[in-house]
Each structure stands twice: as structure tokens, then as C-alpha cells.
Design a protein around this motif. Structure first.
Motif, PDB file in Angstrom:
ATOM      1  N   ASN A  41       5.125  24.382   3.620  1.00 12.57           N
ATOM      2  CA  ASN A  41       5.872  25.183   2.649  1.00 12.57           C
ATOM      3  C   ASN A  41       5.600  24.772   1.209  1.00 12.57           C
ATOM      4  OD1 ASN A  41       7.204  22.761   2.504  1.00 12.57           O
ATOM      5  ND2 ASN A  41       9.258  23.609   2.730  1.00 12.57           N
ATOM      6  N   ILE A  42       4.488  24.039   1.008  1.00 16.62           N
ATOM      7  CA  ILE A  42       4.198  23.573  -0.355  1.00 16.62           C
ATOM      8  C   ILE A  42       3.042  24.350  -0.983  1.00 16.62           C
ATOM      9  CG2 ILE A  42       3.397  21.611  -1.719  1.00 16.62           C
ATOM     10  CD1 ILE A  42       4.946  19.768   0.025  1.00 16.62           C
ATOM     11  N   ASN A  43       1.976  24.624  -0.196  1.00 16.27           N
ATOM     12  CA  ASN A  43       0.764  25.217  -0.754  1.00 16.27           C
ATOM     13  C   ASN A  43       0.412  26.538  -0.071  1.00 16.27           C
ATOM     14  OD1 ASN A  43      -0.016  22.886  -2.518  1.00 16.27           O
ATOM     15  ND2 ASN A  43      -0.063  21.845  -0.538  1.00 16.27           N
ATOM     16  N   TYR A  44      -0.577  27.206  -0.657  1.00 17.42           N
ATOM     17  CA  TYR A  44      -1.141  28.424  -0.087  1.00 17.42           C
ATOM     18  C   TYR A  44      -2.582  28.112   0.313  1.00 17.42           C
ATOM     19  CZ  TYR A  44       2.901  30.707  -2.203  1.00 17.42           C
ATOM     20  OH  TYR A  44       4.178  31.066  -2.536  1.00 17.42           O
ATOM     21  N   VAL A  45      -2.921  28.362   1.568  1.00 15.33           N
ATOM     22  CA  VAL A  45      -4.243  28.013   2.079  1.00 15.33           C
ATOM     23  C   VAL A  45      -4.855  29.245   2.733  1.00 15.33           C
ATOM     24  CG1 VAL A  45      -5.594  26.433   3.502  1.00 15.33           C
ATOM     25  CG2 VAL A  45      -3.405  25.671   2.531  1.00 15.33           C
ATOM     26  N   TYR A  46      -6.106  29.535   2.375  1.00 17.56           N
ATOM     27  CA  TYR A  46      -6.804  30.717   2.890  1.00 17.56           C
ATOM     28  C   TYR A  46      -8.180  30.322   3.421  1.00 17.56           C
ATOM     29  CZ  TYR A  46      -3.367  33.066  -0.085  1.00 17.56           C
ATOM     30  OH  TYR A  46      -2.199  33.472  -0.694  1.00 17.56           O
ATOM     31  N   SER A  47      -8.626  31.018   4.437  1.00 18.07           N
ATOM     32  CA  SER A  47     -10.032  30.926   4.844  1.00 18.07           C
ATOM     33  C   SER A  47     -10.729  32.196   4.388  1.00 18.07           C
ATOM     34  CB  SER A  47     -10.161  30.761   6.362  1.00 18.07           C
ATOM     35  OG  SER A  47      -9.788  31.940   7.033  1.00 18.07           O
ATOM     36  N   VAL A  48     -11.955  32.039   3.923  1.00 22.29           N
ATOM     37  CA  VAL A  48     -12.788  33.164   3.497  1.00 22.29           C
ATOM     38  C   VAL A  48     -14.123  33.021   4.201  1.00 22.29           C
ATOM     39  CG1 VAL A  48     -13.869  34.354   1.554  1.00 22.29           C
ATOM     40  CG2 VAL A  48     -11.633  33.247   1.250  1.00 22.29           C
ATOM     41  N   SER A  56      -7.815  32.834 -16.655  1.00 23.50           N
ATOM     42  CA  SER A  56      -7.424  31.985 -17.787  1.00 23.50           C
ATOM     43  C   SER A  56      -5.976  31.537 -17.692  1.00 23.50           C
ATOM     44  CB  SER A  56      -7.651  32.720 -19.107  1.00 23.50           C
ATOM     45  OG  SER A  56      -6.870  33.914 -19.163  1.00 23.50           O
ATOM     46  N   LYS A  57      -5.178  32.201 -16.831  1.00 17.48           N
ATOM     47  CA  LYS A  57      -3.801  31.791 -16.579  1.00 17.48           C
ATOM     48  C   LYS A  57      -3.578  31.716 -15.079  1.00 17.48           C
ATOM     49  CE  LYS A  57      -1.784  33.758 -20.798  1.00 17.48           C
ATOM     50  NZ  LYS A  57      -0.767  34.707 -21.347  1.00 17.48           N
ATOM     51  N   HIS A  58      -2.703  30.819 -14.678  1.00 13.50           N
ATOM     52  CA  HIS A  58      -2.421  30.624 -13.259  1.00 13.50           C
ATOM     53  C   HIS A  58      -1.699  31.838 -12.667  1.00 13.50           C
ATOM     54  CE1 HIS A  58      -0.052  29.210  -9.747  1.00 13.50           C
ATOM     55  NE2 HIS A  58      -1.082  28.419  -9.540  1.00 13.50           N
ATOM     56  N   PHE A  59      -2.182  32.308 -11.556  1.00  7.34           N
ATOM     57  CA  PHE A  59      -1.447  33.298 -10.755  1.00  7.34           C
ATOM     58  C   PHE A  59      -1.756  33.016  -9.288  1.00  7.34           C
ATOM     59  CE2 PHE A  59      -5.580  35.255 -11.496  1.00  7.34           C
ATOM     60  CZ  PHE A  59      -5.925  35.801 -10.255  1.00  7.34           C
ATOM     61  N   LEU A  60      -0.895  33.453  -8.408  1.00  7.87           N
ATOM     62  CA  LEU A  60      -1.075  33.184  -6.994  1.00  7.87           C
ATOM     63  C   LEU A  60      -2.079  34.144  -6.383  1.00  7.87           C
ATOM     64  CD1 LEU A  60       2.547  32.391  -5.748  1.00  7.87           C
ATOM     65  CD2 LEU A  60       0.635  30.800  -6.044  1.00  7.87           C
ATOM     66  N   LEU A  61      -3.058  33.589  -5.695  1.00  2.79           N
ATOM     67  CA  LEU A  61      -4.028  34.396  -4.971  1.00  2.79           C
ATOM     68  C   LEU A  61      -3.379  34.984  -3.728  1.00  2.79           C
ATOM     69  CD1 LEU A  61      -6.952  31.825  -5.227  1.00  2.79           C
ATOM     70  CD2 LEU A  61      -6.848  34.017  -6.439  1.00  2.79           C
ATOM     71  N   ASN A  62      -4.031  36.010  -3.170  1.00  2.00           N
ATOM     72  CA  ASN A  62      -3.609  36.567  -1.893  1.00  2.00           C
ATOM     73  C   ASN A  62      -4.843  36.817  -1.043  1.00  2.00           C
ATOM     74  OD1 ASN A  62      -4.699  39.151  -2.643  1.00  2.00           O
ATOM     75  ND2 ASN A  62      -2.807  39.602  -3.742  1.00  2.00           N
ATOM     76  N   THR A  63      -4.683  37.410   0.117  1.00  9.40           N
ATOM     77  CA  THR A  63      -5.818  37.557   1.032  1.00  9.40           C
ATOM     78  C   THR A  63      -6.904  38.468   0.471  1.00  9.40           C
ATOM     79  OG1 THR A  63      -4.575  39.286   2.199  1.00  9.40           O
ATOM     80  CG2 THR A  63      -4.532  37.056   3.139  1.00  9.40           C
ATOM     81  N   THR A 115      -7.429  39.002  -3.236  1.00  8.94           N
ATOM     82  CA  THR A 115      -7.984  38.430  -4.465  1.00  8.94           C
ATOM     83  C   THR A 115      -8.742  37.131  -4.210  1.00  8.94           C
ATOM     84  OG1 THR A 115      -5.860  37.333  -4.917  1.00  8.94           O
ATOM     85  CG2 THR A 115      -6.240  39.493  -5.929  1.00  8.94           C
ATOM     86  N   VAL A 116      -8.410  36.431  -3.125  1.00  6.22           N
ATOM     87  CA  VAL A 116      -9.088  35.162  -2.858  1.00  6.22           C
ATOM     88  C   VAL A 116     -10.568  35.377  -2.554  1.00  6.22           C
ATOM     89  CG1 VAL A 116      -8.637  35.056  -0.353  1.00  6.22           C
ATOM     90  CG2 VAL A 116      -8.811  32.933  -1.690  1.00  6.22           C
ATOM     91  N   LYS A 117     -10.927  36.542  -2.012  1.00  3.99           N
ATOM     92  CA  LYS A 117     -12.339  36.821  -1.706  1.00  3.99           C
ATOM     93  C   LYS A 117     -13.156  36.934  -2.991  1.00  3.99           C
ATOM     94  CE  LYS A 117     -11.271  40.371   0.984  1.00  3.99           C
ATOM     95  NZ  LYS A 117     -11.397  41.507   1.933  1.00  3.99           N
ATOM     96  N   GLN A 118     -12.645  37.664  -3.945  1.00  2.24           N
ATOM     97  CA  GLN A 118     -13.331  37.780  -5.225  1.00  2.24           C
ATOM     98  C   GLN A 118     -13.359  36.447  -5.940  1.00  2.24           C
ATOM     99  OE1 GLN A 118     -14.908  40.739  -6.515  1.00  2.24           O
ATOM    100  NE2 GLN A 118     -15.791  39.072  -7.750  1.00  2.24           N
TER     101      GLN A 118
END
Length: 404
Positions: A42-49, A4-11, A13-16
Motif C-alpha cells: 500500500n506504499i508504491n505503484y508498480v507496473y510491468s511493461v 516536469s512535475k510529478h503525477f501518478l502513472l497508470n497502466t 501512461t506508463v507505456k509511453q
């Protein structure tokens, strides 16, 4: 998890997150998913799952640049999602498929296009892609012309233009591309000291060039012609021998069609001039292919613009041949002008390209830089004079030969 609020994902939390937001990995436990960060900037966060059968990419925006901490509106992420959705329909899937967009988290879940490779890096490895000219010219014409109000309902288009106002990212372009290379008021231009006098004479004190750049800058800021990708360089084009995928339209906004076309043309000049500059191990096959590809992109884009125009434009005034010719001629002139500004800014500005930074011999790098500045200047000043791709290549080769 609570989204419900923005927070940064990580390797982890991004899976869930992917499990919660899509059904792509139904039947797979979170513990069986693998993830890694694949951010390339250096602008975004990008992950592969991924699991053993399939994978997706998650791209998340934050409200500041990662390296400098400069504030940046997360709204750019909305624009990227909308642009990719529109371009996907217009170009028959030449962009990643969209699986989910979450405005609160500023996150897009999209197709993993790792079967395609970064075109800039592939060109740096001197790989040849025979279908590139045909594919990228189709992408540009199909994605751009239908979003103009020659074709798109003029009332709807005005509302869409408002949706795609992209203040922060346009500000970056207006500064880094269309101001600072000619007026270094932020002292961010970077090049070897041996080029000081050359840059001063050819850029900072070149009044004719600066007047023409001012026209291009004004056009960029005020001509809401079509929905642009906004950053269509060779690092945003992913490719294999079968096709292309266009990524990263976070700079999207309504602007002049020629800006996108010019970015494509300009970024193909870098590997060509580097090839010209080699005294040993020159790859003549790759060089000839690059020349032919630039020439073909120019010619095919013009041809396809006319075909698409005649196919889709219905308003009687716009169907007048004299207007059509003038309209498309202005797009081509803009394209060459913006190709020139892209070449110059990547050469003297603080956002360099691999083709230049990878040259370890300083003397060769400076010669390449001089040739690129001269080519960029020629394209800007003579942008209304070119009508065929072979003229373009002839002048690029002649300018390069005179310096190299």
C-alpha cells in the motif's frame, strides 16, 4: 508527455513513459506494449511493461500511503534506487538491474525479475531451495560489510550516511518493530482474545525483555554501521533453483548489520514453527530442510564475515584479532536479537505474515503464536550466548515442542 512535475502513472501512461525514458522498446509502437499493475502493498505503484520479447518493471512512489492517506516522503524512492545500484555492484547482480531513475516522477525503471518467485509464498507451498543458505549468506556479507568504515573511506562514509537518512521509513520500524509489541501505546497490536493474558505476561509486563528491546532499539537508531536493506524479509527475496534477486530496499538506511541478518533468520522461523504445529500431513523433508537452512545461514554468515573481513580490512588497529572477534560477535548477537523482535512483531503487531494469517484453525494459530513469542523472547534475551546454528535450531525445536 510532460514529466516536469510529478503525477501518478497508470497502466496506459506508463507505456509511453518507458518509451520516453529508455530505448528498451525501440522499434515497438506504444500500442503494441502491454502493461499491468503488479503492486503488492500500500506504499508504491508498480507496473510491468512488456512486448513479446522483453519486459521491465516501473516502480513509482507517491507522497502518501495508498490506504490511509498518511503522508510519506517520496525521497525513499531515491534511496531505493541508490541502494539497488550499490548492492548490484557489490553482490554481482543479486538485485534487479537499474535502467532509469527519474527524481521528478519518483520512478525507477528496472529489470523484470518475474522468472524468480516470492520466497515467502514459495515456502508456504513447501518448496525446497537447496542453494538458499549459500546464496543469501553471500548476499548479506557482500552487501553489508564493504559499506562499513572498516573498509569504506571514513570521510566518504560520513557523507553517504547523510544521504541515506530515511526518517519516515525508520520511524515505521522504530514503532511497529521495536516499540509497539511491548508498549501498545497506539493500540495497533492484533491477536486473538485468548492470548491476552499470555501477551500481557510475556511482553507487556516482562521488564527484562523490555530492557533488552530498549538496547536493540537504541542500537537500531544510533549505530550507523553499514548500508542496510532495512526490510529484508522473505517477501523481499525472490528465488528460483538457480539464484536469488533481492528487491524493495525502500527502508534502506545506515544501521546495525545484524538488523538485516536478523530479518532473514526470523522470517524463516515462521514456516518452521507452522510445520512443527501440524498434527497431520507434516512434511518432514521440508521441515528438515528448513532446520538445516536456518542453521547453515547462521554458520555460513559467520564464516563469510570472517573471510570478507580478512580479505578487505587493511587498517592495522582493525586487523587486531581480538577486535575482529568482538566486532563479528556483536553482529551475530544483534542478528539474533533482531530476529527475535521480527518474530514477535509479526506475531502480535498489525503487520502479520502469511504463515500465521493462513492458519484457519484458531487453536492452532494461537499455539503457533505462543511458540513464536517464546522463541522471539529467547533469541532476544540469549542473543549473546549462541555461537553455532545447531544450538539455535535445538532451542527453537525445544521451545516449540514444549508448547505445541
Amino acid at each position: 508527455m510532460d514529466y516536469s512535475k510529478h503525477f501518478l502513472l497508470n497502466t496506459e501512461t506508463v507505456k509511453q513513459y518507458v518509451k520516453d525514458k529508455t530505448n528498451i522498446f525501440d522499434g515497438t509502437d506504444v500500442s503494441d506494449l502491454k502493461s499491468k499493475e503488479i503492486s503488492d502493498g500500500n506504499i508504491n505503484y508498480v507496473y510491468s511493461v512488456a512486448n513479446s520479447q522483453k519486459s521491465v518493471v516501473v516502480k513509482q512512489a507517491d507522497n502518501k500511503i495508498r490506504t490511509s492517506g498518511r503522508e510519506l516522503d517520496r525521497h525513499r524512492n531515491v534511496l531505493e534506487y541508490k541502494t539497488l545500484s550499490i548492492e548490484g555492484k557489490l553482490t554481482n547482480g543479486m538485485v534487479p538491474k537499474m535502467y532509469n531513475y527519474d527524481e521528478t516522477m519518483s520512478a525507477i525503471i528496472m529489470e523484470d525479475v518475474s522468472a524468480y518467485k516470492n520466497l515467502r509464498k514459495e515456502l508456504h507451498a513447501e518448496k525446497i531451495f537447496p542453494k538458499l543458505a549459500e546464496q543469501i549468506s553471500s548476499f548479506m556479507v557482500d552487501a553489508l560489510l564493504p559499506t562499513t568504515d572498516l573498509i569504506f573511506d571514513r570521510h566518504q562514509k560520513k557523507n553517504v550516511v547523510k544521504e541515506f537518512i530515511n526518517v519516515d521509513l525508520c520511524d515505521i520500524t522504530e514503532d511497529l518493530v521495536l516499540t509497539e509489541p511491548y508498549y501498545n501505546y497506539k493500540n495497533r497490536n492484533t491477536f486473538d482474545d485468548a492470548l491476552d493474558n499470555f501477551v500481557k505476561q510475556n511482553l507487556y509486563e516482562n521488564d527484562e525483555l523490555k530492557a533488552n528491546v530498549a538496547e536493540l532499539r537504541n542500537n537500531f537508531m544510533n549505530n550507523a554501521q553499514a548500508l542496510l536493506h532495512g526490510d529484508l524479509h522473505s517477501g523481499s527475496i525472490f528465488i528460483n533453483q538457480n539464484g536469488i534477486k533481492i528487491i524493495d530496499p525502500e527502508f534502506a538506511f545506515y544501521g546495525p548489520i545484524g538488523y538485516d541478518i536478523g530479518n532473514v533468520l526470523g522470517n524463516l522461523v515462521f514456516p518452521l514453527v507452522v510445520e512443527y504445529s501440524k498434527k497431520e500431513n507434516k512434511n518432514s523433508e521440508f521441515m528438515t530442510w528448513l532446520e538445516n537452512t536456518i542453521e547453515d545461514i547462521f554458520d555460513l554468515t559467520i564464516k563469510k564475515l570472517y573471510l570478507k573481513y580478512d580479505e578487505l580490512v587493511e587498517f592495522p588497529l582493525y586487523k587486531e584479532r581480538k577486535f575482529e572477534n568482538s566486532y563479528i560477535s556483536s553482529i551475530i548477537a544483534d542478528s539474533l536479537g533482531y530476529a527475535g523482535t521480527e518474530i514477535i512483531r509479526r506475531t502480535v503487531g498489525d503487520s502479520k505474515v502469511l504463515e500465521i494469517t493462513s492458519i484457519t484453525n484458531v487453536e492452532q494459530r494461537n499455539i503457533v503464536s505462543k511458540a513464536l513469542i517464546k522463541i522471539g523472547t529467547d533469541l532476544i534475551l540469549n542473543r549473546k550466548l549462541y555461537s553455532a546454528g545447531n544450538q539455535l535450531i535445538s532451542d527453537i525445536a525445544e521451545i516449540s515442542d514444549s508448547i505445541i
